[in-house]
Design an enzyme around this catalytic site. Structure first.
Site, PDB file in Angstrom:
ATOM      1  N   GLU A 125       0.680  -1.082  -0.109  1.00  0.00           N
ATOM      2  CA  GLU A 125       0.047  -0.281   0.039  1.00  0.00           C
ATOM      3  C   GLU A 125       0.972   1.388  -0.013  1.00  0.00           C
ATOM      4  O   GLU A 125       1.924   1.134   0.240  1.00  0.00           O
ATOM      5  CB  GLU A 125      -0.868   0.155   1.241  1.00  0.00           C
ATOM      6  CG  GLU A 125      -1.697  -1.076   1.647  1.00  0.00           C
ATOM      7  CD  GLU A 125      -2.421  -1.012   2.731  1.00  0.00           C
ATOM      8  OE1 GLU A 125      -2.141  -0.199   3.442  1.00  0.00           O
ATOM      9  OE2 GLU A 125      -3.177  -1.917   3.155  1.00  0.00           O
ATOM     10  N   LYS A 127       2.369   4.812   1.346  1.00  0.00           N
ATOM     11  CA  LYS A 127       2.549   5.179   2.876  1.00  0.00           C
ATOM     12  C   LYS A 127       2.360   6.621   2.770  1.00  0.00           C
ATOM     13  O   LYS A 127       2.905   7.459   2.512  1.00  0.00           O
ATOM     14  CB  LYS A 127       3.997   4.802   3.348  1.00  0.00           C
ATOM     15  CG  LYS A 127       4.146   5.327   4.820  1.00  0.00           C
ATOM     16  CD  LYS A 127       5.338   4.604   5.435  1.00  0.00           C
ATOM     17  CE  LYS A 127       5.509   4.849   6.827  1.00  0.00           C
ATOM     18  NZ  LYS A 127       5.756   6.339   7.254  1.00  0.00           N
ATOM     19  N   ASP A 129       1.724  10.415   3.628  1.00  0.00           N
ATOM     20  CA  ASP A 129       2.435  11.075   4.619  1.00  0.00           C
ATOM     21  C   ASP A 129       1.476  12.256   5.079  1.00  0.00           C
ATOM     22  O   ASP A 129       1.456  13.273   4.501  1.00  0.00           O
ATOM     23  CB  ASP A 129       3.433  12.039   3.744  1.00  0.00           C
ATOM     24  CG  ASP A 129       4.398  12.530   4.751  1.00  0.00           C
ATOM     25  OD1 ASP A 129       4.590  12.129   5.845  1.00  0.00           O
ATOM     26  OD2 ASP A 129       5.200  13.426   4.260  1.00  0.00           O
ATOM     27  N   TYR A 232      -7.481   2.773   6.777  1.00  0.00           N
ATOM     28  CA  TYR A 232      -6.677   1.568   6.524  1.00  0.00           C
ATOM     29  C   TYR A 232      -6.819   0.377   7.499  1.00  0.00           C
ATOM     30  O   TYR A 232      -6.254  -0.771   7.242  1.00  0.00           O
ATOM     31  CB  TYR A 232      -5.219   1.815   5.967  1.00  0.00           C
ATOM     32  CG  TYR A 232      -4.541   2.598   6.918  1.00  0.00           C
ATOM     33  CD1 TYR A 232      -4.239   3.905   6.789  1.00  0.00           C
ATOM     34  CD2 TYR A 232      -4.194   1.724   8.122  1.00  0.00           C
ATOM     35  CE1 TYR A 232      -3.446   4.394   7.893  1.00  0.00           C
ATOM     36  CE2 TYR A 232      -3.215   2.309   8.875  1.00  0.00           C
ATOM     37  CZ  TYR A 232      -2.832   3.776   8.732  1.00  0.00           C
ATOM     38  OH  TYR A 232      -2.118   4.172   9.772  1.00  0.00           O
ATOM     39  N   LYS A 322      10.870   3.162   2.003  1.00  0.00           N
ATOM     40  CA  LYS A 322      11.028   4.748   2.113  1.00  0.00           C
ATOM     41  C   LYS A 322      11.720   4.933   0.646  1.00  0.00           C
ATOM     42  O   LYS A 322      12.592   4.261   0.327  1.00  0.00           O
ATOM     43  CB  LYS A 322      11.820   5.360   3.079  1.00  0.00           C
ATOM     44  CG  LYS A 322      11.532   4.762   4.537  1.00  0.00           C
ATOM     45  CD  LYS A 322      10.437   5.545   5.151  1.00  0.00           C
ATOM     46  CE  LYS A 322      11.052   6.962   5.438  1.00  0.00           C
ATOM     47  NZ  LYS A 322      10.102   7.717   6.365  1.00  0.00           N
ATOM     48  N   CYS A 416      38.724  35.132  11.530  1.00  0.00           N
ATOM     49  CA  CYS A 416      37.236  35.330  11.860  1.00  0.00           C
ATOM     50  C   CYS A 416      36.729  36.345  10.664  1.00  0.00           C
ATOM     51  O   CYS A 416      37.163  37.562  10.623  1.00  0.00           O
ATOM     52  CB  CYS A 416      36.648  35.725  12.977  1.00  0.00           C
ATOM     53  SG  CYS A 416      35.149  35.870  13.271  1.00  0.00           S
ATOM     54  N   CYS A 419      35.112  39.312  13.125  1.00  0.00           N
ATOM     55  CA  CYS A 419      35.723  40.177  13.992  1.00  0.00           C
ATOM     56  C   CYS A 419      37.314  40.278  13.548  1.00  0.00           C
ATOM     57  O   CYS A 419      38.150  41.157  14.042  1.00  0.00           O
ATOM     58  CB  CYS A 419      35.563  39.734  15.189  1.00  0.00           C
ATOM     59  SG  CYS A 419      36.306  38.454  15.620  1.00  0.00           S
ATOM     60  N   CYS A 432      36.464  30.850  16.091  1.00  0.00           N
ATOM     61  CA  CYS A 432      36.907  32.176  16.350  1.00  0.00           C
ATOM     62  C   CYS A 432      37.062  32.139  17.852  1.00  0.00           C
ATOM     63  O   CYS A 432      35.935  32.128  18.595  1.00  0.00           O
ATOM     64  CB  CYS A 432      36.059  33.153  15.815  1.00  0.00           C
ATOM     65  SG  CYS A 432      36.194  34.754  16.683  1.00  0.00           S
ATOM     66  N   CYS A 437      33.070  38.491  19.810  1.00  0.00           N
ATOM     67  CA  CYS A 437      32.882  38.479  18.461  1.00  0.00           C
ATOM     68  C   CYS A 437      31.468  38.677  18.161  1.00  0.00           C
ATOM     69  O   CYS A 437      30.538  38.179  18.712  1.00  0.00           O
ATOM     70  CB  CYS A 437      33.454  37.114  17.921  1.00  0.00           C
ATOM     71  SG  CYS A 437      32.892  36.937  16.120  1.00  0.00           S
TER      72      CYS A 437
HETATM   73  P1  AMP Z   1       6.168   5.606  10.945  1.00  0.00           P
HETATM   74  O1  AMP Z   1       5.629   6.737  11.565  1.00  0.00           O
HETATM   75  O2  AMP Z   1       7.016   6.190   9.582  1.00  0.00           O
HETATM   76  O3  AMP Z   1       7.066   4.730  11.648  1.00  0.00           O
HETATM   77  O4  AMP Z   1       5.112   4.977  10.197  1.00  0.00           O
HETATM   78  C1  AMP Z   1       3.924   4.791  11.007  1.00  0.00           C
HETATM   79  C2  AMP Z   1       2.821   5.547  10.574  1.00  0.00           C
HETATM   80  O5  AMP Z   1       2.451   5.407   9.023  1.00  0.00           O
HETATM   81  C3  AMP Z   1       1.381   5.027  10.976  1.00  0.00           C
HETATM   82  O6  AMP Z   1       1.444   5.627  12.277  1.00  0.00           O
HETATM   83  C4  AMP Z   1       0.425   5.312   9.667  1.00  0.00           C
HETATM   84  O7  AMP Z   1      -0.121   6.675  10.370  1.00  0.00           O
HETATM   85  C5  AMP Z   1       1.269   5.957   8.645  1.00  0.00           C
HETATM   86  N1  AMP Z   1       0.882   5.291   7.688  1.00  0.00           N
HETATM   87  C6  AMP Z   1       0.549   5.825   6.420  1.00  0.00           C
HETATM   88  N2  AMP Z   1       0.026   5.136   5.643  1.00  0.00           N
HETATM   89  C7  AMP Z   1      -0.119   3.946   5.966  1.00  0.00           C
HETATM   90  C8  AMP Z   1      -0.423   2.499   5.596  1.00  0.00           C
HETATM   91  N3  AMP Z   1      -0.864   2.288   4.276  1.00  0.00           N
HETATM   92  N4  AMP Z   1      -0.252   1.596   6.453  1.00  0.00           N
HETATM   93  C9  AMP Z   1       0.002   1.486   7.625  1.00  0.00           C
HETATM   94  N5  AMP Z   1       0.442   2.849   8.105  1.00  0.00           N
HETATM   95  C10 AMP Z   1       0.106   4.034   7.385  1.00  0.00           C
HETATM   96 ZN    ZN Z   2      34.685  36.595  15.326  1.00  0.00          ZN
END
Ligand code: AMP
Ligand code: ZN
Length: 694
Positions: A125, A127, A129, A232, A322, A416, A419, A432, A437
Site C-alpha cells: 500500500e 504510505k 504522508d 486503513y 521509504k 574570523c 571580527c 573564532c 565577536c
Molecule cells: P512511521 O511513523 O514512519 O513509523 O510509520 C507509521 C505510520 O505510517 C502510521 O502511524 C500511519 O499513520 C502511517 N501510515 C501511512 N500510510 C499507512 C499505511 N498504508 N499503512 C500503515 N500505516 C500507514
Molecule cells: Zn569572530
C-alpha cells in the site's frame, strides 16, 4: 578524513537535527513526519552503537511527543506504533551494507519461521504522508478522534475532525457496538494549493499544514480546508464481523462510506515483486493528489497478526519502504562562512534556488572545512542537492564534468570573517576564539533565549537581533535588565508584546542552574551535560569553585571528574577528560564568571531546581545498568528517574555496578552481571526502589 571522524561528524549533525525537530514538535509546528523523525533517531542510535557511545552519553530522545498544550489526552487501547523500515544504511553482522532485497528476504524469512508456513500473502500500500488518527465509532457514530501522540496516548481532536465534513460522522451499514478505526488525515495537494494561495504567510507543505490545522483550538472554518482522511485499519472491535484479509478490510471500510486507496494496492506472494512494485511506484507518485513518503508491505492475512506480535516500537505484520530522497542539480553561487554560538566557523553553500522535496532551497551547510576539502566544492560548480531526513538540505556531490576552467579551490579562512581574530583549530573544526565577536554574541543570546535553554516566552530570534542591534545588549544578564519601554519601542512590538516579553523574562529566572548552563553555550555542554553538572554541583558557586580548583590542577578536583585510572568512572557520567579540561577552563574564564555574577545580580536562580533532584535513599549514589526492553518505562524515562533520584546510569557492567535492570531480550550485559555477581532486578523492583519519586 578517517572513517571514525566522519561518523562522529554525522552523529553530531544528527543530534543537532534531532534537537531541532524535537523543539519543533513540542512547539506544535513539526517540520517532518514522525517517520522521518524516527529515521533520524534510528540512524543516531545505529551510529552511536557503532561508535561505542554509552547509552548514558547519548541524546535523550523521546520521539513522537506531539502533545499540544490545551488538548485533552487519552490513552490508546491499542498503541499506535511506528513501522519497521527497510533502510539503505543497514549493515549485516559482518559490517557490509545490506541490499534492500536482502533485508526484505530476511524479514520474510523470520516471519515464515515464526508462523511455520512456506508462503505468505502480501499486500503493498502507499504510505500516506499525513497525520495518523484513531477514530472511535459507537453504533456507527463517530464519538472520538485522537492523534497518535507518543503512540501510547494522543490528543483528542474530535471537534476538529467533525468540522472537516470529509470524515464520515456516521458509518453506513454499521452494526451495534464500538470499534476503533485507524487512518491518515491528509491534505489533497490541489486543495492545499488553493487554500495556501489565500494565506498571507504560506504553509511549508501539506503535511505540516495539516498537523497545524488539526491542532487549531477553534475548529471554525476547518471545513474550508479540504483536508480528508484515508482509512486503513480496524484496531479493535466489539465482535463486529470483520473480513479475514487487509485487502477485504479496505473494501469493507469503503462499503461503510470511508475513503480508502484500494486502486493503489498490489497483491502478490513474491517478495521480489513486492519490492519491484515499491520501486516502480515512484514513477506514479507524482501523479497522485496526495504526498506519500514510501510504501507499506503487509502480510495479507489478519488472522496471523496476533501470533506475529510487536515490539514496543513496531508491529511484526508489516515493514515500510521509504523512497530515496530527491536529488537536484543546481549552481553553487558562493561559499559563506558563518560564526556559531561557540565560535565555530561553518562554511555555507549559497545556491541558485532549487525546488527539492517540497521546498525551495537556497542555502545548505557544508559542515566544516575538512568535509569541504574532501568534496572539493568550488564556487561556480554544479552540485547535487538533497534533503537529509527530508528537511535539512545537503550538498551531496559535485558534477566535476561541468566545472568551469579556472574554478579555484576554496581556502579555509585564517581569520574570523566577522571580527578578524586569528582562528584556532580543534580537531577538524575551526573556531573564532574571541568571546566578544559580534556574531558569537548574537548566536549565544539567541540560544540562551531559545526553547531548549531558558525558554524566554516572546523572545524569538528576530527580537534578539533587535535588542542586540538597536539596544546594544551583549550578555544574558542584560536581557533581564531590559525595560518595557525600551522593548515597546522596537519594530513590530508594542506595549502589550513588550509586557509579555518582560513577563517571559521574569518566568525564565526560575528555570534553574541546568537550563542556565545549557543556555551559556559552553563548548561540550549540551542539555544532558548541563543537567548532570547542575545535579552534581547544585549551585553555580560550588561549580565555579570547583572549576578554579580544576584549572589550578588540584589533584582531588581532577580525580573527582576525570580519574587517572581509565577503568574508573568520574562523578559525572559521560564526562571525558578532554571535555572536562575544556569545560572547566571555560567556566573559570573571566568572561563566564562575569556572566554568572551578572545573572546573580538580576535575580536569576543559579541553583539546581528542587524538582530536578529528589534523592531517594536506596538509589542515590548507586550505579545502574539498563538492558533489554522494559515492560512500561522507556529507557530514557527510566534513566531520567534514576538520575533525578540521585543514581547513576552507566552503559556497561563492571564490579562497580550496583544493579542491572533487565527487561525483555536482555543482551550480554545480563550474562556479564551474572558472572560478576551483580544484582539483577526487573522493572517492578526498580520502581520499588524509586518509591513514589517521580
Ligand atoms: P512511521 O511513523 O514512519 O513509523 O510509520 C507509521 C505510520 O505510517 C502510521 O502511524 C500511519 O499513520 C502511517 N501510515 C501511512 N500510510 C499507512 C499505511 N498504508 N499503512 C500503515 N500505516 C500507514
Ligand atoms: Zn569572530
Amino acid at each position: 578524513m578517517g572513517d571514525r571522524v566522519r561518523l562522529e561528524l554525522e552523529l553530531e549533525q544528527l543530534s543537532q537535527q534531532i534537537r531541532y525537530h524535537e523543539a519543533a514538535y513540542r512547539a506544535g509546528v513539526p517540520e517532518i513526519t514522525d517517520g522521518a523523525f524516527d529515521d533520524l533517531v534510528d540512524r543516531y542510535q545505529e551510529l552511536a552503537e557503532e561508535l561505542g557511545i554509552e547509552p548514558s552519553e547519548r541524546l535523550d530522545v523521546q520521539p513522537g511527543q506531539d502533545h499540544t498544550a490545551g488538548f485533552e489526552t487519552v490513552e490508546h487501547r491499542v498503541p499506535m506504533l511506528s513501522l519497521e523500515k527497510l533502510s539503505p544504511n543497514r549493515r549485516d553482522s559482518g559490517g557490509e551494507p545490506m541490499a534492500l532485497s536482502d533485508q526484505l528476504s530476511a524479514w520474510f524469512r523470520r516471519r515464515r519461521k515464526e508462523l511455520e508456513v512456506e508462503e505468505l500473502p502480501i499486500i503493498v500500500e502507499p504510505k500516506v504522508d499525513g497525520i495518523s488518527v484513531s477514530l472511535l465509532y459507537a453504533d456507527g457514530v463517530l464519538r472520538r478522534a485522537v492523534t497518535r501522540g507518543d503512540g501510547r496516548k494522543g490528543d483528542v481532536i474530535t471537534k476538529q475532525v467533525n468540522q472537516l465534513g470529509t470524515v464520515p460522522t456516521k458509518l453506513k451499514r454499521a452494526g451495534k457496538g464500538e470499534m476503533e478505526i485507524r487512518g491518515e488525515l491528509y491534505w489533497p495537494l490541489t486543495e492545499f494549493a488553493r487554500f495556501n494561495a489565500t494565506l498571507e504567510k504560506p504553509l511549508i507543505n501539506p503535511r505540516n499544514g495539516c498537523a497545524g490545522m488539526m491542532k487549531r483550538k477553534d475548529p471554525e472554518g476547518l471545513e474550508k480546508s479540504g483536508i480528508r482522511a484515508f482509512f486503513y485499519q480496524v484496531a479493535w472491535d466489539d465482535g463486529a464481523k470483520l473480513p479475514p484479509t487487509q485487502r477485504e478490510t479496505l473494501q469493507w471500510l469503503a462499503d461503510r462510506g470511508a475513503e480508502v486507496y484500494l486502486s493503489e494496492v498490489f497483491q502478490t506472494v513474491s517478495e521480489e515483486d513486492a519490492l519491484q512494485y515499491c520501486e516502480d511506484y515512484q514513477a506514479r507518485r507524482g501523479a497522485l493528489n496526495y504526498d506519500i513518503d514510501g510504501m507499506v508491505i503487509k502480510i495479507d492475512d489478519l488472522g496471523l497478526y496476533a501470533r506475529l506480535g510487536a515490539t514496543g516500537h513496531h508491529p511484526h505484520w508489516g515493514i515500510a519502504y521509504k523512497f530515496p530522497p530527491e536529488r537536484k542539480p543546481t549552481q553553487l553561487l558562493d561559499i559563506e562562512v558563518s560564526v556559531g554560538k561557540s565560535g565555530k566557523l561553518t562554511p555555507v553553500a549559497i545556491l541558485e534556488p532549487v525546488f527539492v522535496s517540497g521546498t525551495t532551497v537556497s542555502r545548505a551547510s557544508l559542515h566544516n572545512f575538512v568535509e569541504l576539502e574532501r568534496k572539493d566544492v568550488r564556487v561556480g560548480d554544479i552540485v547535487l542537492v538533497e534533503k537529509a531526513g527530508e528537511i535539512i538540505p545537503q550538498v551531496v556531490e559535485v558534477d566535476t564534468s561541468k566545472r568551469k576552467r579556472g574554478a579555484k579551490r576554496f581556502v579555509a579562512p585564517d581569520a574570523c570573517p566577522t571580527c578578524g581574530t586569528e582562528v584556532v583549530s580543534e580537531e577538524i573544526f575551526v573556531y573564532c576564539p574571541n568571546p566578544t565577536c559580534p556574531d558569537q554574541v548574537r548566536e549565544r543570546l539567541r540560544h540562551f533565549a531559545s526553547r531548549g535553554a531558558m525558554d524566554i516566552d516572546g523572545m524569538g530570534e528576530v527580537l534578539v537581533d533587535q535588542v542586540v542591534d538597536k539596544i546594544g545588549v551583549r550578555s544574558p544578564d542584560e536581557l533581564f535588565r531590559l525595560d518595557v519601554d525600551a522593548l515597546a519601542a522596537l519594530d513590530r512590538m508594542g506595549q502589550k508584546s513588550a509586557e509579555r516579553v518582560k513577563a517571559g523574562l521574569e518566568a525564565a529566572k526560575e528555570r534553574g542552574l541546568g537550563r542556565v548552563l545549557n543556555g551559556l553555550a559552553i563548548r561540550h555542554v549540551g542539555e544532558t551535560m548541563a543537567e548532570d553538572l547542575a545535579a552534581y554541583f547544585k549551585t553555580a558557586d560550588a561549580l565555579l569553585d570547583f572549576a578554579a580548583r580544576y584549572v589550578a590542577e588540584d589533584k582531588d578536583a581532577v580525580e573527582t571528574v576525570a580519574p587517572a585510572k581509565s577503568a574508573e568512572r568520574g562523578a559525572i557520567e559521560g564526562l571525558a577528560r578532554k571535555s572536562a579540561d575544556s569545560i572547566f577552563h571555560e567556566l573559570d574564564s573571566p568572561a563566564v564568571r562575569k556572566v554568572f555574577s551578572g545573572l546573580a545580580d538580576v535575580g536569576v536562580s543559579l541553583s539546581v531546581r528542587a524538582a530536578d533532584v529528589r534523592e531517594v535513599a536506596d538509589v542515590a549514589g548507586k550505579t545502574f545498568v539498563l538492558t533489554g526492553t522494559l515492560p512500561t518505562l522507556k529507557r530514557t524515562e527510566a534513566t531520567r528517574r534514576i538520575k533525578v533520584a540521585g543514581g547513576k546510569v552507566s552503559g556497561s557492567v563492571s564490579k562497580k555496578t550496583d544493579y542491572v535492570v533487565a527487561g525483555d531480550d536482555p543482551g550480554s550485559k545480563h550474562d556479564k552481571a551474572q558472572s560478576l555477581g551483580v544484582e539483577i532486578i526487573d522493572e517492578a523492583a526498580l520502581l520499588d526502589l524509586l518509591g513514589d519519586a517521580e
